[in-house]
Design an enzyme around this catalytic site. Structure first.
Site, short mmCIF file in Angstrom:
data_model
loop_
_atom_site.label_atom_id
_atom_site.label_comp_id
_atom_site.label_asym_id
_atom_site.label_seq_id
_atom_site.Cartn_x
_atom_site.Cartn_y
_atom_site.Cartn_z
N GLY A 14 -27.39 -36.34 25.44
CA GLY A 14 -28.16 -35.30 24.78
C GLY A 14 -29.30 -34.79 25.64
O GLY A 14 -30.45 -34.77 25.22
N SER A 15 -28.96 -34.35 26.86
CA SER A 15 -30.01 -34.08 27.85
C SER A 15 -30.09 -32.63 28.31
O SER A 15 -30.50 -32.34 29.43
CB SER A 15 -29.81 -34.98 29.07
OG SER A 15 -28.47 -34.96 29.52
N THR A 16 -29.75 -31.69 27.43
CA THR A 16 -29.86 -30.28 27.80
C THR A 16 -31.16 -29.65 27.30
O THR A 16 -31.38 -28.46 27.51
CB THR A 16 -28.67 -29.46 27.25
OG1 THR A 16 -28.64 -29.57 25.82
CG2 THR A 16 -27.36 -29.98 27.84
N GLY A 20 -34.62 -35.51 26.49
CA GLY A 20 -33.47 -35.84 27.32
C GLY A 20 -33.47 -35.08 28.63
O GLY A 20 -33.24 -35.65 29.70
N SER A 141 -38.04 -43.92 17.86
CA SER A 141 -39.10 -43.06 17.32
C SER A 141 -40.12 -43.93 16.61
O SER A 141 -39.81 -45.04 16.15
CB SER A 141 -38.50 -42.06 16.33
OG SER A 141 -39.51 -41.42 15.56
N TYR A 154 -33.14 -40.48 8.64
CA TYR A 154 -33.48 -40.46 10.06
C TYR A 154 -34.20 -41.75 10.45
O TYR A 154 -33.86 -42.40 11.43
CB TYR A 154 -34.35 -39.24 10.35
CG TYR A 154 -34.97 -39.24 11.74
CD1 TYR A 154 -34.21 -38.91 12.85
CD2 TYR A 154 -36.32 -39.56 11.93
CE1 TYR A 154 -34.76 -38.90 14.12
CE2 TYR A 154 -36.88 -39.55 13.20
CZ TYR A 154 -36.10 -39.22 14.29
OH TYR A 154 -36.65 -39.22 15.55
#
Length: 264
Positions: A14-16, A20, A141, A154
């Site tokens: 998830g690094s776009t 990330g 988190s 979450y």
């Protein structure tokens, strides 16, 4: 400080965007061979192009795969069978009252935020253990410790990540493989910035006012009283990926701006 990551193979899920992408950039700056990941080819291509523009001599590649699905993880692993550094950053969030969260949402959040990291870690830890060196980081988190009542599903997934990371660290006891969790607080990621901008427009105020109101009402315990930047969070993630952090494992490291009222 040289983190000893030159030539290490690193994957950031998830690094776009957001934390990330900032982590992928920081690892590339350390000389790691970085693979970025996203769900769409356009976003992955954009991330690779930006990083190659910043680091012309770096080795950066992208893999498009939806890691929220088992098939997506299998696709990625097939294209990238070994890594030295794994950053499990992929995650989703939304605000929704508890009594309006259907079973499907609980399953979707667990599949995306927890099982994506479980599946990748389960595969890559084998090679790390055989080479007696590796780094696995779960991006959790502060919501893992202070469950937000506006998005309990979450918070549940973030707490689960801490359990998985600690268990893996103990499984890999005595090896050169470390497993840690990093706990960001409120961070100015792409989604948060867009949400704040929308709130400001709806209320007819500026973004600064919305940010100040958020910390006054929703996160009054914050010490820094502002959103952290993705780069600030990425700095902690990148450090624990490095050689100098070899004695840090099984830890839950907070980059929360002091939101969690704890000295431990």
């Amino acid at each position: 400080m040289d983190l000893g990551l030159h030539g290490k193979r690193a994957l950031v899920s998830g690094s776009t965007a957001g934390i990330g992408f900032a982590t992928a950039r920081a690892l590339a700056a350390e000389g790691a061979l970085v693979t970025v990941n996203g769900r769409t080819q356009a976003r992955v291509d954009w991330a690779v192009d930006v990083l190659m523009g910043e680091f012309p001599g770096a080795t950066i590649k992208g893999i498009t795969a939806d890691l929220a699905r088992r098939e997506g993880c299998e696709t990625l692993i097939g294209m990238l069978p070994e890594v030295d550094v794994l950053v499990n950053n992929l995650g989703i969030f939304e605000q929704k009252p508890f009594d309006q969260i259907p079973d499907e949402d609980w399953a979707r959040f667990f599949e995306t935020n927890v099982l994506s990291g479980v599946r990748l870690s389960r595969h890559y830890m084998k090679g790390m253990r055989s080479r007696n060196w590796g780094r696995i980081v779960f991006v959790s988190s502060e919501s893992a410790l202070q469950i937000p009542n506006e998005m309990i599903h979450y918070g549940m997934t973030k707490t689960a990540q801490l359990a998985v990371a600690r268990g893996l660290a103990e499984i890999l006891s005595g090896t050169g493989v470390t497993v840690n969790s990093v706990l960001p607080g409120p961070t100015a990621s792409e989604g948060v910035v867009e949400f704040v901008a929308q709130m400001a427009q709806t209320r007819g105020v500026d973004v600064t006012t919305v940010e100040q109101d958020f910390f006054t009402t929703a996160r009054p315990s914050s010490v820094i009283q502002r959103f952290a930047t993705p780069d600030e969070v990425a700095a902690m993630i990148t450090y624990v990926c490095g050689v100098p952090a070899s004695a840090t494992t099984g830890a839950a490291l907070r980059v929360d701006g002091g939101v969690v009222r704890s000295i431990a």
